[in-house]
Design a protein around this motif. Structure first.
Motif, PDB file in Angstrom:
ATOM      1  N   GLY A 153      54.814  85.315  44.322  1.00 21.56           N
ATOM      2  CA  GLY A 153      54.823  83.994  44.301  1.00 21.56           C
ATOM      3  C   GLY A 153      56.074  83.280  43.790  1.00 21.56           C
ATOM      4  O   GLY A 153      56.052  82.335  43.064  1.00 21.56           O
ATOM      5  N   GLY A 154      57.219  84.003  44.036  1.00 21.37           N
ATOM      6  CA  GLY A 154      58.433  83.578  43.707  1.00 21.37           C
ATOM      7  C   GLY A 154      59.181  82.235  44.201  1.00 21.37           C
ATOM      8  O   GLY A 154      59.977  81.966  43.613  1.00 21.37           O
ATOM      9  N   GLY A 155      58.365  81.652  45.057  1.00 17.92           N
ATOM     10  CA  GLY A 155      58.710  80.373  45.705  1.00 17.92           C
ATOM     11  C   GLY A 155      58.247  79.263  45.240  1.00 17.92           C
ATOM     12  O   GLY A 155      58.591  78.347  45.447  1.00 17.92           O
ATOM     13  N   GLY A 156      57.226  79.890  44.158  1.00 18.92           N
ATOM     14  CA  GLY A 156      56.398  78.402  43.597  1.00 18.92           C
ATOM     15  C   GLY A 156      57.260  78.000  42.333  1.00 18.92           C
ATOM     16  O   GLY A 156      58.281  78.547  42.039  1.00 18.92           O
ATOM     17  N   ALA A 157      56.514  77.060  41.683  1.00 16.30           N
ATOM     18  CA  ALA A 157      57.213  76.375  40.601  1.00 16.30           C
ATOM     19  C   ALA A 157      57.552  77.479  39.518  1.00 16.30           C
ATOM     20  O   ALA A 157      58.331  77.409  39.001  1.00 16.30           O
ATOM     21  CB  ALA A 157      56.426  75.005  40.245  1.00 16.30           C
TER      22      ALA A 157
END
Length: 252
Positions: A12-16
């Motif tokens: 989930g490294g692309g989330g905030a």
């Protein structure tokens, strides 16, 4: 630097939240491996890290797919030489804004089953490599605490409580192998709320109003706390929570 020569996987490294943690890890010297279901958000974070002199790589991955998770962890360990830090902050598909009596059972249970499944799979994949190394850190993120009146969170709190039970079990089983397991507890991060979220400002205000400091943690503070928890500076911290809720969640 706190994480010099460490290799970190962030699901989930692309989330905030994931992006903030990835940037903080990279600032502290870690090589960051971003994983998620959508490439462009991952690459945006990776480009930011590289532009500031850090090391980051992206991979398309469904973190609820056990074989895909295992294969990715194996690739990271083979490419980088170790897998030192694992953090899972993928979205759980929770439905918020409805009281439980108005919800479908499927909507209530979805975040619980997703959170348990993905935490199990990613923790297992990381632990298998960390056990060979006799070292490593698994970080969880959540807001486990008492529900607030008027703030309808569906199955999210139940999901967080399930993750905390898993964190305690993992810490007991993995501690003898030199592996630490720590949860970052947040009462909510207003910056992380989707811009188009209905009632966004009301939710942000409720998060702030619940704090003792009359302000919520920032994304940068979340990243800094995660970097500390993953570092040798926190080497005696396991089976524990790091409370970054500005007092919204009282220690128990």
């Amino acid at each position: 630097m706190l994480l010099n020569e460490k290799n970190a996987v962030i699901y989930g490294g692309g989330g905030a939240i994931g992006g903030a943690v990835a940037r903080a890890f990279a600032r502290e010297g870690a090589r960051v491996f971003l994983a998620g279901r959508h490439l462009e958000p991952l690459e945006k974070v990776a480009r930011d890290i590289r532009a500031n002199g850090g090391l980051a790589e992206s991979a398309l991955l469904d973190a609820t797919n056990g074989q895909a998770v295992d294969d990715h962890a194996n690739d990271v360990a083979a490419t980088a030489g170790s897998l030192d830090i694992s953090m899972n902050v993928i979205q759980h598909g929770d439905v918020q804004g409805k009281p439980m009596v108005d919800m479908y059972v499927e909507d209530y249970l979805r975040p619980v089953s997703t959170a348990v499944q993905t935490m199990f799979l990613t923790s297992r994949a990381a632990a298998r490599h960390m056990m060979q190394q006799r070292s490593g850190v698994i970080l969880a993120f959540g807001g486990s605490g008492n529900p607030s009146p008027g703030l309808w969170l569906g199955g999210l709190i139940t999901a967080f409580e399930a993750m905390e039970a898993m964190r305690r079990q993992l810490a007991v089983e993995l501690g003898p192998h030199g592996i630490r397991v720590v949860t970052l507890r947040s009462g909510g991060i207003p910056e992380s709320l989707p811009p188009d979220m209905e009632g966004r400002q009301d939710v942000a205000n409720s998060i702030v109003d619940a704090t003792l400091l009359r302000r919520a943690a920032t994304l940068e503070e979340v990243g800094n706390a995660a970097a500390f928890a993953a570092s040798d500076k926190a080497g005696s911290m396991t089976a524990a929570t790091l409370n970054i809720s500005a007092g919204a969640l009282m220690d128990r």
